[in-house]
Structures are given as structure tokens and as C-alpha cells.
Design an enzyme around this catalytic site. Sequence first.
Site, PDB file in Angstrom:
ATOM      1  N   CYS A  53       5.916 -31.052  20.881  1.00 16.34           N
ATOM      2  CA  CYS A  53       7.029 -29.842  20.581  1.00 16.34           C
ATOM      3  C   CYS A  53       6.866 -28.515  20.107  1.00 16.34           C
ATOM      4  CB  CYS A  53       8.202 -30.581  19.267  1.00 16.34           C
ATOM      5  SG  CYS A  53       7.154 -30.491  17.712  1.00 16.34           S
ATOM      6  N   CYS A 127       5.900 -21.218   8.989  1.00 16.95           N
ATOM      7  CA  CYS A 127       4.657 -21.432  10.100  1.00 16.95           C
ATOM      8  C   CYS A 127       3.413 -21.251   9.192  1.00 16.95           C
ATOM      9  CB  CYS A 127       4.858 -20.295  10.885  1.00 16.95           C
ATOM     10  SG  CYS A 127       6.518 -19.890  11.749  1.00 16.95           S
TER      11      CYS A 127
HETATM   12 FE1  FES Z   1       6.859 -23.005  14.902  1.00 15.25          FE
HETATM   13 FE2  FES Z   1       6.246 -20.656  14.021  1.00 15.25          FE
HETATM   14  S1  FES Z   1       8.222 -21.238  14.733  1.00 15.25           S
HETATM   15  S2  FES Z   1       4.950 -22.250  14.265  1.00 15.25           S
END
Ligand code: FES
Length: 147
Positions: A53, A127
Amino acid sequence: MLQDNSAADGQDNSCVPWMYSEIVKEHFFNPQNFTFEPPKVYSGLGLVGSPACGDMMKVWITVDEKTNKIKDFKWQTFGCASAIASTSMLSVMATENGGLTLDKAEKLTPQDILERLGGLPDRKVHCSVLGDQALRAAIEDYRGKSK
Ligand code: FES
């Protein structure tokens, strides 16, 4: 200023530009300790997320067995610009000034990374967790192997 209007949920946020700090941009364009080639020698490996993903983070650490400090921190990701900048900064924090001990490295938080980066847009804060989790997994892997 670099803008990213994409979102983790796939919605278009083009009416709300996301601003990145100069430090985030520097680490995104010049990621520190990133590697294309997996290291052949390392002490611990941490893998979180899923390559399928895209939000995958892989961290290799090399630990000085005498001092228990992190001597080297290499990483790869398929994550976004914020994940790249966050993990680049994390790799610097873990290895600067002779390296953090494993106990200190475990105490690092995504908030510590955000402070050094000068913040991230609210919807990108998650993130910064990827590198942090992968580092913890690498430390756990090292400790498990050295028992
Ligand atoms: Fe998935 Fe930043 S939006 S790592």
C-alpha cells in the site's frame, strides 16, 4: 514554497495549500542516510507498514556493542515527502554526536522529530510515526538477537 495538496485519504485538498518548513524541504530533497542498497552488515532491522500500500518503512541500525550506541542508521521508504523528511531527521538525531544509546533512542518521539523539522502540516503528522516505529522495531530485533 513546496506545496502538497494530496491527502492520505485520497481527497483533493487543493483549496488548503500545505506549507513545509525549509528544514523539511532540505531533508526531502537531500535525505540523510537513505540507502537504495540494503546494508550487508547491520545489528537490527525494523520493518513497518506495507510495501503493497506504499506506507512502508525499513530501518537498519548498527549498534556499538561496547557503548550500546547507534553508530549507523540506514533506511528506505515508499512513503511521502513528510515520511522521507521525518525519517531523514530521525536518522540524524539517532547518530549525531557519537550516536544515541538504545535507551535514549527508544525515548525519541514523533513530537521530537517534528520540533527539529519545524513542524509538519496537521494531516501529515502521522507520516513521522513510520520512522519512529521502524527504529523501535530495529532496536527490538537487535535486542532479541543479542540475548
Ligand atoms: Fe503515507 Fe505520508 S501519507 S507516509
